[in-house]
Design a protein around this motif. Structure first.
Motif, PDB file in Angstrom:
ATOM      1  N   ALA A 149       0.822  -1.215   0.000  1.00 19.03           N
ATOM      2  CA  ALA A 149       0.000   0.000   0.000  1.00 19.03           C
ATOM      3  C   ALA A 149       0.855   1.264   0.000  1.00 19.03           C
ATOM      4  CB  ALA A 149      -0.932   0.009   1.215  1.00 19.03           C
ATOM      5  N   PHE A 150       2.141   1.127   0.342  1.00 15.13           N
ATOM      6  CA  PHE A 150       3.041   2.273   0.349  1.00 15.13           C
ATOM      7  C   PHE A 150       3.633   2.561  -1.031  1.00 15.13           C
ATOM      8  CE2 PHE A 150       4.271   3.952   4.637  1.00 15.13           C
ATOM      9  CZ  PHE A 150       3.218   3.375   5.326  1.00 15.13           C
ATOM     10  N   VAL A 151       3.158   1.893  -2.058  1.00 11.93           N
ATOM     11  CA  VAL A 151       3.639   2.147  -3.417  1.00 11.93           C
ATOM     12  C   VAL A 151       3.500   3.618  -3.816  1.00 11.93           C
ATOM     13  CG1 VAL A 151       3.136   1.697  -5.867  1.00 11.93           C
ATOM     14  CG2 VAL A 151       3.467  -0.207  -4.287  1.00 11.93           C
ATOM     15  N   PRO A 152       2.414   4.341  -3.450  1.00 15.28           N
ATOM     16  CA  PRO A 152       2.369   5.776  -3.776  1.00 15.28           C
ATOM     17  C   PRO A 152       3.555   6.554  -3.222  1.00 15.28           C
ATOM     18  CG  PRO A 152       0.191   5.023  -3.161  1.00 15.28           C
ATOM     19  CD  PRO A 152       1.125   3.881  -2.888  1.00 15.28           C
ATOM     20  N   LEU A 153       4.090   6.131  -2.079  1.00 20.64           N
ATOM     21  CA  LEU A 153       5.265   6.819  -1.540  1.00 20.64           C
ATOM     22  C   LEU A 153       6.520   6.472  -2.326  1.00 20.64           C
ATOM     23  CD1 LEU A 153       4.635   6.639   2.310  1.00 20.64           C
ATOM     24  CD2 LEU A 153       3.823   8.283   0.613  1.00 20.64           C
ATOM     25  N   PHE A 204      -0.125  11.919  -1.680  1.00 24.65           N
ATOM     26  CA  PHE A 204       0.352  10.540  -1.770  1.00 24.65           C
ATOM     27  C   PHE A 204       0.004   9.739  -0.512  1.00 24.65           C
ATOM     28  CE2 PHE A 204       2.986  12.883  -4.767  1.00 24.65           C
ATOM     29  CZ  PHE A 204       2.879  12.076  -5.890  1.00 24.65           C
ATOM     30  N   TRP A 205      -0.091  10.427   0.622  1.00 27.60           N
ATOM     31  CA  TRP A 205      -0.482   9.722   1.836  1.00 27.60           C
ATOM     32  C   TRP A 205      -1.972   9.357   1.801  1.00 27.60           C
ATOM     33  CZ3 TRP A 205       1.365   6.695   5.180  1.00 27.60           C
ATOM     34  CH2 TRP A 205       0.686   6.422   6.359  1.00 27.60           C
ATOM     35  N   ILE A 206      -2.809  10.243   1.294  1.00 30.16           N
ATOM     36  CA  ILE A 206      -4.230   9.930   1.151  1.00 30.16           C
ATOM     37  C   ILE A 206      -4.411   8.747   0.204  1.00 30.16           C
ATOM     38  CG2 ILE A 206      -6.432  10.805   0.262  1.00 30.16           C
ATOM     39  CD1 ILE A 206      -5.587  13.572   1.279  1.00 30.16           C
ATOM     40  N   TRP A 207      -3.639   8.728  -0.871  1.00 31.25           N
ATOM     41  CA  TRP A 207      -3.671   7.598  -1.813  1.00 31.25           C
ATOM     42  C   TRP A 207      -3.241   6.303  -1.114  1.00 31.25           C
ATOM     43  CZ3 TRP A 207      -0.249   7.476  -6.878  1.00 31.25           C
ATOM     44  CH2 TRP A 207      -0.593   6.346  -7.630  1.00 31.25           C
ATOM     45  N   THR A 208      -2.210   6.392  -0.287  1.00 32.24           N
ATOM     46  CA  THR A 208      -1.753   5.219   0.461  1.00 32.24           C
ATOM     47  C   THR A 208      -2.848   4.683   1.369  1.00 32.24           C
ATOM     48  OG1 THR A 208       0.560   5.947   0.423  1.00 32.24           O
ATOM     49  CG2 THR A 208      -0.073   4.416   2.172  1.00 32.24           C
ATOM     50  N   ILE A 214      -8.433  -0.789   0.744  1.00 26.75           N
ATOM     51  CA  ILE A 214      -8.723  -1.789  -0.289  1.00 26.75           C
ATOM     52  C   ILE A 214      -8.019  -3.097   0.038  1.00 26.75           C
ATOM     53  CG2 ILE A 214      -8.422  -2.381  -2.728  1.00 26.75           C
ATOM     54  CD1 ILE A 214      -8.690   0.588  -3.377  1.00 26.75           C
ATOM     55  N   GLY A 215      -6.792  -3.010   0.510  1.00 24.61           N
ATOM     56  CA  GLY A 215      -6.011  -4.205   0.805  1.00 24.61           C
ATOM     57  C   GLY A 215      -6.609  -5.041   1.911  1.00 24.61           C
ATOM     58  N   PHE A 216      -6.985  -4.416   3.014  1.00 22.77           N
ATOM     59  CA  PHE A 216      -7.566  -5.178   4.116  1.00 22.77           C
ATOM     60  C   PHE A 216      -8.946  -5.721   3.766  1.00 22.77           C
ATOM     61  CE2 PHE A 216      -4.228  -3.234   6.663  1.00 22.77           C
ATOM     62  CZ  PHE A 216      -3.911  -4.264   7.530  1.00 22.77           C
ATOM     63  N   SER A 217      -9.700  -4.974   2.973  1.00 20.04           N
ATOM     64  CA  SER A 217     -10.999  -5.475   2.533  1.00 20.04           C
ATOM     65  C   SER A 217     -10.834  -6.686   1.626  1.00 20.04           C
ATOM     66  CB  SER A 217     -11.773  -4.371   1.800  1.00 20.04           C
ATOM     67  OG  SER A 217     -13.010  -4.858   1.309  1.00 20.04           O
ATOM     68  N   VAL A 233      -9.903   2.763   8.417  1.00 21.21           N
ATOM     69  CA  VAL A 233      -8.644   3.401   8.028  1.00 21.21           C
ATOM     70  C   VAL A 233      -8.695   4.906   8.244  1.00 21.21           C
ATOM     71  CG1 VAL A 233      -7.159   3.957   6.062  1.00 21.21           C
ATOM     72  CG2 VAL A 233      -7.953   1.613   6.409  1.00 21.21           C
ATOM     73  N   TYR A 234      -9.723   5.550   7.705  1.00 17.91           N
ATOM     74  CA  TYR A 234      -9.773   7.007   7.795  1.00 17.91           C
ATOM     75  C   TYR A 234     -10.250   7.489   9.158  1.00 17.91           C
ATOM     76  CZ  TYR A 234      -8.475   7.689   2.965  1.00 17.91           C
ATOM     77  OH  TYR A 234      -7.767   7.721   1.805  1.00 17.91           O
ATOM     78  N   GLY A 235     -10.962   6.635   9.890  1.00 18.30           N
ATOM     79  CA  GLY A 235     -11.353   7.004  11.249  1.00 18.30           C
ATOM     80  C   GLY A 235     -10.131   7.134  12.153  1.00 18.30           C
ATOM     81  N   LEU A 236      -9.237   6.145  12.104  1.00 24.92           N
ATOM     82  CA  LEU A 236      -8.021   6.210  12.909  1.00 24.92           C
ATOM     83  C   LEU A 236      -7.114   7.343  12.437  1.00 24.92           C
ATOM     84  CD1 LEU A 236      -7.178   2.415  13.278  1.00 24.92           C
ATOM     85  CD2 LEU A 236      -8.047   3.952  15.037  1.00 24.92           C
TER      86      LEU A 236
END
Length: 250
Positions: A149-153, A204-208, A214-217, A233-236
């Motif tokens: 998931a860190f590919v955007p970085l 890029f962090w929002i994209w990550t 998506i990955g955990f789902s 994800v976005y709650g935390l």
């Protein structure tokens, strides 16, 4: 005399081969749901993590060379009212130490902080999804998901390297050299809480974070629906951002 028609063999479902390490890196960009489902079945993490660490080291090294650290810290000190009350010799002493250690810290940031940060993000979301969503995922699966998931970085690091190679020394702002966050467009005298919020609203962090959800789902669709994954994800992340903003206000 009747004849029986020849039996027609049933068509077998086409089994698509698993993507290799580089295929997974590109796959999380072009087809994330399918790629993360594959990662969940056979977790891997070495290639994306090592790639990100190497690029982070290169970015940190270029930052250390291209930044005029004295000018940068002088601007930072001018924004802090506490420094105005210090004697000049004390200011000079602090400035000299900052200029001396900043390049070393920037390099250490790329070497040490990157893998630790990926590990911490994995621990947070692995615990959250197992606790709140009953995901029952292993740590290895969670680490594989987060590493990819860190590919955007990785993409942002490549862009940063290009920008840093082009810019002359002294024309680099180590905080906003990529200009991918809202903070890069705020004035220098913006309130600290707004600057903290702007730093968190980074493209890029929002994209990550989207890819983490998506990955955990995709790893356990029976227990983690896409809406629930994005909420977790976005709650935390929102709790973290609000904490940063509140801290900056004091």
């Amino acid at each position: 005399m009747s004849t029986n028609p020849a039996a027609v063999p049933e068509s077998q479902p086409t089994i698509q081969p698993e993507a290799g390490a580089l295929g997974r890196i590109t796959g999380v960009v072009v087809n994330p749901a399918r790629t993360f489902a594959e990662i969940a079945r056979r977790p891997t993490w070495v290639v994306p993590l090592v790639t990100l660490c190497v690029l982070s080291i290169i970015v940190s090294g270029l930052l250390a060379q291209k930044t005029d650290w004295r000018s940068f810290f002088e601007r930072q000190m001018s924004k802090n009212s506490r420094f105005d009350q210090m004697p000049q010799d004390q200011k000079d002493n602090i400035l000299e130490k900052q200029v001396q250690y900043a390049p070393k810290f920037a390099f250490a940031f790329g070497v040490i902080f990157t893998p630790i940060f990926v590990l911490l993000v994995t621990l947070v979301y692995w615990g959250a999804f197992n606790l709140f969503n009953g995901a029952a995922l292993t740590f290895r699966t969670a680490f594989g998901i987060v590493s990819h998931a860190f590919v955007p970085l990785i993409i942002s690091s490549l862009l940063a390297i290009i920008i840093l190679l082009i810019k002359p020394r002294g024309d680099v702002d180590p905080e906003h050299f990529l200009a991918s966050s809202l903070a890069a467009f705020l004035p220098d005298d913006a309130p600290k809480w707004l600057a903290a919020l702007g730093q968190s609203l980074e493209l890029f962090w929002i994209w990550t974070m989207v890819l983490v959800a998506i990955g955990f789902s995709a790893a356990n669709r029976k227990k983690i629906k896409p809406a629930g994954a994005f909420l977790t994800v976005y709650g935390l992340w929102a709790v973290w951002v609000l904490g940063k903003v509140a801290w900056a206000m004091f």
